[in-house]
Write an enzyme that holds these catalytic residues in place. Structure first.
Site, PDB file in Angstrom:
ATOM      1  N   LEU A  39      -9.813   7.212  -5.369  1.00  0.00           N
ATOM      2  CA  LEU A  39     -10.338   5.896  -5.067  1.00  0.00           C
ATOM      3  C   LEU A  39     -10.217   4.845  -6.277  1.00  0.00           C
ATOM      4  CD1 LEU A  39     -13.875   6.486  -3.254  1.00  0.00           C
ATOM      5  CD2 LEU A  39     -11.323   6.256  -2.217  1.00  0.00           C
ATOM      6  N   THR A 135       9.920   8.914  -2.102  1.00  0.00           N
ATOM      7  CA  THR A 135      10.506   7.669  -1.704  1.00  0.00           C
ATOM      8  C   THR A 135      11.961   7.555  -1.889  1.00  0.00           C
ATOM      9  OG1 THR A 135      10.588   5.456  -2.637  1.00  0.00           O
ATOM     10  CG2 THR A 135       9.894   6.861  -4.281  1.00  0.00           C
ATOM     11  N   ASP A 136      12.411   6.763  -1.079  1.00  0.00           N
ATOM     12  CA  ASP A 136      13.995   6.309  -1.256  1.00  0.00           C
ATOM     13  C   ASP A 136      14.311   5.727  -2.703  1.00  0.00           C
ATOM     14  OD1 ASP A 136      13.012   3.891  -0.641  1.00  0.00           O
ATOM     15  OD2 ASP A 136      14.487   3.270   0.960  1.00  0.00           O
ATOM     16  N   ALA A 163      11.255   6.463 -11.468  1.00  0.00           N
ATOM     17  CA  ALA A 163      11.645   7.511 -12.396  1.00  0.00           C
ATOM     18  C   ALA A 163      10.526   8.808 -12.418  1.00  0.00           C
ATOM     19  CB  ALA A 163      11.711   6.994 -13.857  1.00  0.00           C
ATOM     20  N   LYS A 200       1.458  -5.725  -1.884  1.00  0.00           N
ATOM     21  CA  LYS A 200       2.912  -5.290  -1.290  1.00  0.00           C
ATOM     22  C   LYS A 200       3.333  -6.469  -0.542  1.00  0.00           C
ATOM     23  CE  LYS A 200       2.630  -1.204  -3.291  1.00  0.00           C
ATOM     24  NZ  LYS A 200       2.314   0.014  -2.731  1.00  0.00           N
ATOM     25  N   TYR A 218      10.828 -13.121  -5.082  1.00  0.00           N
ATOM     26  CA  TYR A 218      11.451 -12.752  -6.503  1.00  0.00           C
ATOM     27  C   TYR A 218      12.817 -13.179  -6.345  1.00  0.00           C
ATOM     28  CZ  TYR A 218       7.249  -9.718  -7.078  1.00  0.00           C
ATOM     29  OH  TYR A 218       6.018  -9.374  -7.296  1.00  0.00           O
ATOM     30  N   ARG A 225      15.580  -4.268   2.157  1.00  0.00           N
ATOM     31  CA  ARG A 225      14.742  -3.039   2.159  1.00  0.00           C
ATOM     32  C   ARG A 225      14.929  -2.702   3.609  1.00  0.00           C
ATOM     33  NH1 ARG A 225      15.410  -3.683  -2.349  1.00  0.00           N
ATOM     34  NH2 ARG A 225      13.702  -3.616  -4.016  1.00  0.00           N
ATOM     35  N   ASP A 291      12.795 -13.227 -11.211  1.00  0.00           N
ATOM     36  CA  ASP A 291      13.015 -11.954 -10.572  1.00  0.00           C
ATOM     37  C   ASP A 291      12.278 -10.822 -11.370  1.00  0.00           C
ATOM     38  OD1 ASP A 291      13.982 -10.508  -8.599  1.00  0.00           O
ATOM     39  OD2 ASP A 291      16.216 -10.701  -9.160  1.00  0.00           O
TER      40      ASP A 291
HETATM   41  P1  NAD Z   1      -1.281   3.703  -2.036  1.00  0.00           P
HETATM   42  O1  NAD Z   1      -1.083   2.941  -3.582  1.00  0.00           O
HETATM   43  O2  NAD Z   1      -1.611   2.741  -0.763  1.00  0.00           O
HETATM   44  O3  NAD Z   1      -2.309   4.872  -2.212  1.00  0.00           O
HETATM   45  C1  NAD Z   1      -2.281   5.759  -3.262  1.00  0.00           C
HETATM   46  C2  NAD Z   1      -3.446   6.689  -2.998  1.00  0.00           C
HETATM   47  O4  NAD Z   1      -3.683   7.359  -4.225  1.00  0.00           O
HETATM   48  C3  NAD Z   1      -4.920   5.836  -3.205  1.00  0.00           C
HETATM   49  O5  NAD Z   1      -5.790   6.193  -2.181  1.00  0.00           O
HETATM   50  C4  NAD Z   1      -5.168   5.995  -4.653  1.00  0.00           C
HETATM   51  O6  NAD Z   1      -6.811   6.123  -4.848  1.00  0.00           O
HETATM   52  C5  NAD Z   1      -4.792   7.515  -4.618  1.00  0.00           C
HETATM   53  N1  NAD Z   1      -4.542   8.005  -6.248  1.00  0.00           N
HETATM   54  C6  NAD Z   1      -4.114   7.468  -7.131  1.00  0.00           C
HETATM   55  N2  NAD Z   1      -4.226   8.126  -8.192  1.00  0.00           N
HETATM   56  C7  NAD Z   1      -5.040   9.402  -7.971  1.00  0.00           C
HETATM   57  C8  NAD Z   1      -5.172  10.184  -8.684  1.00  0.00           C
HETATM   58  N3  NAD Z   1      -4.972  10.461  -9.998  1.00  0.00           N
HETATM   59  N4  NAD Z   1      -5.957  11.524  -7.983  1.00  0.00           N
HETATM   60  C9  NAD Z   1      -6.235  11.431  -6.872  1.00  0.00           C
HETATM   61  N5  NAD Z   1      -5.781  10.331  -6.083  1.00  0.00           N
HETATM   62  C10 NAD Z   1      -5.174   9.299  -6.516  1.00  0.00           C
HETATM   63  O7  NAD Z   1       0.300   4.619  -1.790  1.00  0.00           O
HETATM   64  P2  NAD Z   1       0.880   4.642  -0.362  1.00  0.00           P
HETATM   65  O8  NAD Z   1       2.011   3.256  -0.454  1.00  0.00           O
HETATM   66  O9  NAD Z   1       0.023   4.851   0.721  1.00  0.00           O
HETATM   67  O10 NAD Z   1       2.033   5.762  -0.561  1.00  0.00           O
HETATM   68  C11 NAD Z   1       1.534   7.014  -0.498  1.00  0.00           C
HETATM   69  C12 NAD Z   1       2.523   7.965  -1.188  1.00  0.00           C
HETATM   70  O11 NAD Z   1       3.981   7.789  -0.266  1.00  0.00           O
HETATM   71  C13 NAD Z   1       3.117   8.058  -2.621  1.00  0.00           C
HETATM   72  O12 NAD Z   1       3.329   9.101  -3.080  1.00  0.00           O
HETATM   73  C14 NAD Z   1       4.393   6.911  -2.405  1.00  0.00           C
HETATM   74  O13 NAD Z   1       5.327   7.142  -3.608  1.00  0.00           O
HETATM   75  C15 NAD Z   1       4.875   7.370  -1.269  1.00  0.00           C
HETATM   76  N6  NAD Z   1       5.827   6.310  -0.331  1.00  0.00           N
HETATM   77  C16 NAD Z   1       5.396   5.097  -0.317  1.00  0.00           C
HETATM   78  C17 NAD Z   1       6.192   4.191   0.622  1.00  0.00           C
HETATM   79  C18 NAD Z   1       5.764   2.869   0.859  1.00  0.00           C
HETATM   80  O14 NAD Z   1       6.377   1.996   1.155  1.00  0.00           O
HETATM   81  N7  NAD Z   1       4.221   2.455   0.656  1.00  0.00           N
HETATM   82  C19 NAD Z   1       7.467   4.715   0.962  1.00  0.00           C
HETATM   83  C20 NAD Z   1       7.843   5.874   0.595  1.00  0.00           C
HETATM   84  C21 NAD Z   1       7.090   6.710  -0.235  1.00  0.00           C
HETATM   85  P1  TYD Z   2       7.229  -3.956  -2.479  1.00  0.00           P
HETATM   86  O1  TYD Z   2       6.448  -4.472  -1.201  1.00  0.00           O
HETATM   87  O2  TYD Z   2       6.618  -4.395  -3.698  1.00  0.00           O
HETATM   88  O3  TYD Z   2       7.955  -2.874  -2.215  1.00  0.00           O
HETATM   89  P2  TYD Z   2       9.484  -2.063  -3.154  1.00  0.00           P
HETATM   90  O4  TYD Z   2       9.350  -3.050  -4.313  1.00  0.00           O
HETATM   91  O5  TYD Z   2       8.755  -0.874  -3.516  1.00  0.00           O
HETATM   92  O6  TYD Z   2      10.458  -2.175  -2.294  1.00  0.00           O
HETATM   93  O7  TYD Z   2       8.307  -5.237  -2.269  1.00  0.00           O
HETATM   94  C1  TYD Z   2       9.412  -5.479  -1.391  1.00  0.00           C
HETATM   95  C2  TYD Z   2      10.691  -6.318  -1.550  1.00  0.00           C
HETATM   96  O8  TYD Z   2       9.923  -7.644  -1.895  1.00  0.00           O
HETATM   97  C3  TYD Z   2      11.057  -6.117  -3.061  1.00  0.00           C
HETATM   98  O9  TYD Z   2      12.582  -6.560  -3.247  1.00  0.00           O
HETATM   99  C4  TYD Z   2      10.155  -7.142  -4.090  1.00  0.00           C
HETATM  100  C5  TYD Z   2       9.972  -8.206  -3.051  1.00  0.00           C
HETATM  101  N1  TYD Z   2       8.782  -9.130  -3.415  1.00  0.00           N
HETATM  102  C6  TYD Z   2       9.036 -10.571  -3.603  1.00  0.00           C
HETATM  103  O10 TYD Z   2       9.983 -11.100  -3.520  1.00  0.00           O
HETATM  104  N2  TYD Z   2       7.643 -11.045  -3.855  1.00  0.00           N
HETATM  105  C7  TYD Z   2       6.462 -10.411  -3.973  1.00  0.00           C
HETATM  106  O11 TYD Z   2       5.486 -11.009  -4.286  1.00  0.00           O
HETATM  107  C8  TYD Z   2       6.345  -8.954  -3.822  1.00  0.00           C
HETATM  108  C9  TYD Z   2       5.064  -7.873  -4.150  1.00  0.00           C
HETATM  109  C10 TYD Z   2       7.738  -8.378  -3.388  1.00  0.00           C
END
Ligand code: NAD
Ligand code: TYD
Length: 356
Positions: A39, A135-136, A163, A200, A218, A225, A291
């Site tokens: 959390l 993630t990609d 990374a 996000k 940015y 994306r 950016d």
């Molecule tokens: P998020 O940031 O919304 O959620 C992350 C969750 O992990 C949170 O509930 C947080 O409380 C929990 N957490 C963080 N540190 C923790 C710890 N040390 N121990 C236990 N719980 C912990 O992330 P998301 O967007 O739901 O992404 C989930 C997974 O999917 C991640 O591994 C991310 O790399 C991957 N992913 C996300 C996206 C995307 O677009 N959001 C795309 C591809 C892959």
């Molecule tokens: P984001 O939702 O942070 O996902 P990721 O960086 O993992 O792709 O950002 C999506 C795209 O939007 C990315 O190219 C960065 C851009 N962006 C903005 O232009 N302004 C913003 O305030 C945010 C959060 C992202």
């Protein structure tokens, strides 16, 4: 309960994790689903209100880096499957605090792997599964040339976030290659939909449009994306957890590339329309800001392996998905206000100070 399987889902209170927990709890009443989540600011139990009382669901507040704590959970519950989503997930935060990303994403994943190995290896790997969600972004950045990330694309992460995710992917594969652990890794493109933390792009902008606050784009907004509706990702995770081939990698993507600026204009028009404002009136909120450092130009996924082997396909057209998403955020202003109260406001102000 006498469960057919006991699955530990980490990060289940976050954005994607909450959709995965909901799907598994509802679809598999004979499984026991344990949600381990620290959390952090990104995790909210409000994301799971509708299933919190189900008999096959349990929540445990804890840190994936806490070796003893994780061991206790896995041993006490006889966990036989792990779906690992817990991570720090926001690129901008990783630029500010890379060590946190190494701790959670790398050491946290290694802790889970090692505990699972210690518990599973002596009894045999049969029926066990360690499924790591990645993630990609580990593949780096594409040019505007129509090329796609495949499972064979070499890893070339640029941000501290990607990374750290790349490193965790390598550890997962190393546990298969070294110890024989039945692992799976999937690399997915950008997700969108309900319950995404509003730092996000999409939820941040919907919320800002509603309140007529500036929309910080940015650079020139030219980055691309590949967007996937979060429930389609959860569906892929279900399919791959049950039917994916052990030790394989599957790419998951929306085949849905959008330039940021075009996506932002679509989001503005959709939000305006649903708020009863003239469509496009809020375009004047667009504010080009400095950016992001190391900003990856383009991500795009080739998910043909997953489509061919397991028959998965994205279900929603983007316009439909965006409309559903905007509607959800407009209908759930209380959720937005709750998750952005407290420390988040200060973070947001600091983030954009001097960037204009
Ligand atoms: P998020 O940031 O919304 O959620 C992350 C969750 O992990 C949170 O509930 C947080 O409380 C929990 N957490 C963080 N540190 C923790 C710890 N040390 N121990 C236990 N719980 C912990 O992330 P998301 O967007 O739901 O992404 C989930 C997974 O999917 C991640 O591994 C991310 O790399 C991957 N992913 C996300 C996206 C995307 O677009 N959001 C795309 C591809 C892959
Ligand atoms: P984001 O939702 O942070 O996902 P990721 O960086 O993992 O792709 O950002 C999506 C795209 O939007 C990315 O190219 C960065 C851009 N962006 C903005 O232009 N302004 C913003 O305030 C945010 C959060 C992202």
């Amino acid at each position: 309960m006498n469960a057919k399987r006991t699955i530990l889902i980490t990060g289940g209170a976050g954005f994607i994790g909450s959709h995965v927990v909901r799907l598994f709890v509802n679809k598999y009443p004979d499984y026991r689903i344990i949600n381990l989540d620290k959390l952090t600011y990104a995790g909210n139990l409000a994301n799971l209100k509708d299933i919190e009382d189900k008999p096959n669901y349990a929540f445990v507040k804890g840190d994936i880096c806490d070796y003893e704590g994780v061991r206790e959970i896995i041993a006490r519950n006889r966990v036989d499957g792990i779906i690992h989503l817990a991570a720090e997930s926001h690129v901008d935060r990783s630029i500010k605090d890379p060590f946190l990303f190494a701790r959670t994403n790398v050491l946290g994943t290694l802790t889970l792997l090692q505990v699972a190995r210690e518990y599973w290896e002596p009894v045999g790997w049969e029926g066990k599964r360690f499924y790591h969600i990645s993630t990609d972004e580990v593949y780096g950045s594409l040019e505007f040339d129509g090329s796609l990330f495949t499972e064979e694309t070499k890893y070339q992460p640029h941000s501290p976030y990607s990374a750290a995710k790349a490193s965790s992917d390598h550890f997962v594969r190393a546990y298969h290659d070294t110890y024989g652990m039945p692992t799976l890794v999937t690399n997915c493109s950008n997700n969108y939909g309900p319950y995404q933390f509003p730092e996000k792009l999409i939820p941040l902008f919907i919320n800002n449009i509603r309140h007529r606050k500036p929309l910080p784009v940015y650079g020139k907004g030219e980055n691309v994306r590949d967007w996937l509706y979060v429930e389609d990702h959860a569906r892929a995770i279900d399919l791959i957890f049950h039917e994916g081939r052990v030790a394989e990698t599957y790419n998951i993507g929306g085949s849905n590339e959008w330039r940021n600026i075009d996506l932002i204009r679509l989001t503005i028009r959709t939000t305006d329309r649903l708020l009863g404002r003239p469509e496009g009136v809020d375009e004047d909120l667009i504010t080009f800001v400095t950016d992001r450092k190391g900003h990856d130009l383009r991500y795009a996924i080739d998910s043909s392996k997953l489509e061919r082997e397991l028959g998965w396909r994205p279900s929603l057209q983007f316009e439909e998905g965006i409309e559903k998403t905007v509607r959800w955020y407009l209908d759930n202003q209380e959720w937005l206000d709750n998750v952005t109260s407290g420390d988040y406001q200060k973070y947001y102000e600091d983030m954009y100070k001097g960037r204009g």
